[in-house]
Design a protein around this motif. Structure first.
Motif, mmCIF file in Angstrom:
data_model
loop_
_atom_site.group_PDB
_atom_site.id
_atom_site.type_symbol
_atom_site.label_atom_id
_atom_site.label_comp_id
_atom_site.label_asym_id
_atom_site.label_seq_id
_atom_site.Cartn_x
_atom_site.Cartn_y
_atom_site.Cartn_z
ATOM 1 N N MET A 98 1.504 -17.693 -5.275
ATOM 2 C CA MET A 98 0.434 -16.923 -5.892
ATOM 3 C C MET A 98 0.041 -15.735 -5.024
ATOM 4 N N GLU A 99 -0.449 -14.703 -5.692
ATOM 5 C CA GLU A 99 -0.862 -13.490 -5.002
ATOM 6 C C GLU A 99 -1.984 -13.819 -4.025
ATOM 7 N N GLY A 100 -1.894 -13.250 -2.823
ATOM 8 C CA GLY A 100 -2.743 -13.716 -1.741
ATOM 9 C C GLY A 100 -4.134 -13.145 -1.638
ATOM 10 N N SER A 101 -4.493 -12.115 -2.408
ATOM 11 C CA SER A 101 -5.796 -11.504 -2.218
ATOM 12 C C SER A 101 -6.798 -11.868 -3.302
ATOM 13 N N MET A 102 -6.337 -12.361 -4.459
ATOM 14 C CA MET A 102 -7.258 -12.742 -5.516
ATOM 15 C C MET A 102 -8.062 -13.956 -5.083
ATOM 16 N N LEU A 103 -9.232 -14.122 -5.678
ATOM 17 C CA LEU A 103 -10.039 -15.301 -5.401
ATOM 18 C C LEU A 103 -9.674 -16.413 -6.370
ATOM 19 N N THR A 104 -9.732 -17.647 -5.892
ATOM 20 C CA THR A 104 -9.462 -18.776 -6.770
ATOM 21 C C THR A 104 -10.572 -18.919 -7.789
ATOM 22 N N LEU A 105 -10.223 -19.504 -8.926
ATOM 23 C CA LEU A 105 -11.224 -19.743 -9.957
ATOM 24 C C LEU A 105 -12.242 -20.773 -9.477
ATOM 25 N N GLU A 124 11.842 -9.659 -27.421
ATOM 26 C CA GLU A 124 11.160 -10.175 -26.237
ATOM 27 C C GLU A 124 12.047 -10.155 -24.994
ATOM 28 N N ASN A 125 13.353 -10.039 -25.180
ATOM 29 C CA ASN A 125 14.276 -9.989 -24.045
ATOM 30 C C ASN A 125 14.578 -8.567 -23.579
ATOM 31 N N LEU A 126 13.940 -7.577 -24.182
ATOM 32 C CA LEU A 126 14.171 -6.197 -23.753
ATOM 33 C C LEU A 126 13.709 -6.005 -22.308
ATOM 34 N N PRO A 127 14.326 -5.077 -21.577
ATOM 35 C CA PRO A 127 14.082 -4.969 -20.131
ATOM 36 C C PRO A 127 12.681 -4.521 -19.740
ATOM 37 N N PHE A 128 11.861 -4.020 -20.664
ATOM 38 C CA PHE A 128 10.513 -3.605 -20.298
ATOM 39 C C PHE A 128 9.473 -4.681 -20.612
ATOM 40 N N VAL A 129 9.925 -5.867 -21.063
ATOM 41 C CA VAL A 129 9.032 -6.974 -21.381
ATOM 42 C C VAL A 129 9.149 -8.033 -20.285
ATOM 43 N N PHE A 130 8.027 -8.365 -19.647
ATOM 44 C CA PHE A 130 8.020 -9.301 -18.528
ATOM 45 C C PHE A 130 7.066 -10.458 -18.814
ATOM 46 N N LEU A 141 4.588 -7.373 -12.415
ATOM 47 C CA LEU A 141 3.671 -6.234 -12.382
ATOM 48 C C LEU A 141 3.501 -5.760 -10.944
ATOM 49 N N GLU A 142 3.331 -6.695 -10.032
ATOM 50 C CA GLU A 142 3.192 -6.326 -8.623
ATOM 51 C C GLU A 142 4.422 -5.563 -8.130
ATOM 52 N N ALA A 143 5.605 -6.017 -8.562
ATOM 53 C CA ALA A 143 6.839 -5.344 -8.141
ATOM 54 C C ALA A 143 6.880 -3.915 -8.668
ATOM 55 N N ALA A 144 6.435 -3.725 -9.911
ATOM 56 C CA ALA A 144 6.419 -2.374 -10.491
ATOM 57 C C ALA A 144 5.438 -1.479 -9.756
ATOM 58 N N ILE A 145 4.295 -2.044 -9.373
ATOM 59 C CA ILE A 145 3.297 -1.272 -8.626
ATOM 60 C C ILE A 145 3.848 -0.897 -7.250
ATOM 61 N N SER A 146 4.445 -1.865 -6.562
ATOM 62 C CA SER A 146 4.988 -1.617 -5.227
ATOM 63 C C SER A 146 6.094 -0.576 -5.251
ATOM 64 N N ALA A 147 6.887 -0.567 -6.331
ATOM 65 C CA ALA A 147 8.000 0.377 -6.434
ATOM 66 C C ALA A 147 7.555 1.755 -6.918
#
Length: 520
Positions: free
Chosen positions: A131-138, A263-269, A275-281
């Motif tokens: 899990m992403e490390g900066s979000m707060l747990t519920l 749903e299998n198209l390359p822009f559907v995740f 999303l994090e990978a897209a932001i980082s790139a």
């Protein structure tokens, strides 16, 4: 621990194998390792009825008591009675914001320990490490802790205050890993393992059947047998036999899908991490076409927040109504969860109005609403638009998405990427038919919310297979505070089986001695 170095794999039958090393498996290992809960002589529970029941057998451990009797009359936020009981004993009246001391006293009694093996793909903590490390747990921090080690105190030792009484997933993952070491549970944990098969095995010589668990374990090839980044690994097969198997695999393995065209198209995740990978790139920025987030859960909300923070336009489509009481945002206290309250505000205040001009809006069949039906809100969150009570009809290769509302009216959006975040399914591929025959409805796949595994509510043993148990999300428990009840129920039942077996052996010994005396 490497399984090929373990004596038990050489042919012995273990009492218990636990598949899954998240908080469910860790808590069960704690109880199976000899840590035993008793009613504290000084402890008092705020529920007088439960306190009176505890007083009746104060000399017995909780593992030896009638859990069904103790559960009677208790109410809580879980549908599993033992989960409510154990949560009430560990965190009395916590739902009311009170910090009452637990009436339980823990004793380490190694003579009660039951040999067991906990299998997991990664380090102890399971999916928390992904899990992403900066979000707060519920959940509040103390709801995330396991018996015997206060999470807040552990975090304070790291010189950090718990913000908003909540912790980050990275901290929780580190806590669970430390917990296994601190409590001396490491000898029972085999990490880097992938289970490929669980099936019945008949032992003809002994006239009984056991469970055979097969799989592979990832092992480092360097001199010290330590996993190092970039190092070489080999997968070593293993096979372990057990009298009992506990399924504690969680639910984050297989993202749920919509099952629609494209749903299998390359822009559907289907995961937040893409999303994090897209932001980082650097693929998303202020001038990007909008991102479409599908779903109304907390992961979808995290995606909305992350995208909005980039000032990238974001569309948010979900099938429920904003006012639906089952919508998770309508169940969260505003003061404790300000970021999710913000998303709920966005969903409520900035709904798409038919006829409204939007970036990326290609077409819509909706007729404009009458003027008196429009609700005017200030645009507090530029670039965000929600589509409540909409479903996805199709994704097109030119990055267009077709939405449809409950009246059959369609809207076509041009997007840069789509995140379908509508939950996940457990991976039970190691079971025949993916474990479907174990579910409440054997005609449908196992899902943690709608079709969990059918178990006895007081033992968590499968209604279909003796010696097979399930706990955690597989039986509908998605919060750590309640999955600990499954550990209590299973440990209690296994302890009962062990006592019954010892009595039978003692009876046989007595009968044999009696027969020998008569013969002589």
């Amino acid at each position: 621990m490497y399984l090929c170095d373990m004596d038990a794999v050489s042919g012995d039958v273990l009492p218990v194998v636990v598949i899954g090393n998240g908080p469910s498996g860790i808590c069960l290992s704690y109880l199976l390792s000899g840590y035993t809960p008793y009613r504290s002589p000084e402890g008092n529970h705020p529920n007088p009825l439960l306190q009176a029941k505890l007083d009746e057998n104060a000399h017995l451990s909780l593992l030896e008591q009638d859990l069904e009797y103790l559960c009677e009359g208790l109410e809580g936020r879980s549908s599993n009675p033992v989960a409510v009981l154990f949560d009430s004993l560990l965190l009395p009246d916590s739902d009311f914001g009170l910090d009452c001391a637990s009436p339980l006293l823990w004793h380490y009694e190694p003579e009660r320990a039951m040999p067991h093996l906990v299998l997991g793909r990664g380090p102890p903590g399971g999916a928390w490490h992904a899990m992403e490390g900066s979000m707060l747990t519920l959940s509040l921090a103390n709801w995330m802790e396991l018996p015997g080690l206060k999470l807040k105190e552990w975090i304070r030792e790291k010189r950090r205050n718990v913000r908003n009484d909540r912790a980050t997933p990275a901290e929780i993952a580190s806590y669970y890993q430390h917990y296994v070491t601190q409590m001396g549970l490491e000898r029972s944990f085999a990490c880097g393992t992938t289970v490929t098969s669980v099936q019945r095995l008949r032992l003809e010589e002994e006239g009984r059947s056991v469970w055979e668990v097969q799989g592979v374990q990832r092992r480092a090839l360097d001199e010290d047998d330590k996993e190092v980044e970039g190092g070489e690994f080999v997968e070593v097969p293993f096979s372990v036999c057990a009298e009992n198997v506990v399924l504690a695999t969680g639910t984050h393995d297989i993202p749920a899908r919509l099952g629609v065209e494209g749903e299998n198209l390359p822009f559907v995740f289907h995961t937040f991490w893409e999303l994090e990978a897209a932001i980082s790139a650097g693929r998303l920025h202020q001038t990007s076409d909008p991102v479409l987030v599908v779903g109304a859960g907390l992961t979808a909300a995290d995606a909305v927040l992350a995208t909005h923070h980039l000032t990238t336009p974001v569309y948010h489509a979900f099938r429920r109504s904003i006012t639906d009481p089952d919508l998770i945002f309508n169940q969260l206290p505003k003061l404790l969860y300000p970021e999710y309250h913000k998303v709920h505000q966005m969903m409520t205040q900035q709904q798409h109005r038919p006829g409204e001009a939007l970036p990326g809006l290609v077409s819509e069949t909706s007729l404009p609403l009458p003027n008196n039906s429009r609700t005017s809100f200030p645009c507090s969150y530029p670039g965000y638009t929600s589509f409540p009570k909409h479903r996805v009809v199709a994704f097109k290769p030119d990055r267009k998405c077709v939405l449809e509302d409950d009246g059959g009216r369609q809207t076509v959006l041009q997007v840069s990427m789509v995140l379908v975040l509508i939950g996940a399914h457990p991976n039970l591929s190691f079971l025949p038919e993916h474990g479907q025959q174990l579910a409440l409805n054997a005609q449908e796949p196992v899902t943690c919310r709608r079709n969990p595994i059918d178990v006895d509510p007081y033992t968590y043993e499968s209604a279909q297979e003796s010696g097979l148990y399930a706990m955690g999300p597989l039986v509908g428990e998605n919060f750590v505070r309640f999955l600990k009840g499954g550990a209590l129920a299973i440990a209690s039942d296994l302890s009962r089986k062990q006592r019954d077996r010892e009595l039978r052996v003692a009876d046989i010994g007595t009968q044999t001695k009696h027969n020998v005396t008569l013969d002589s």
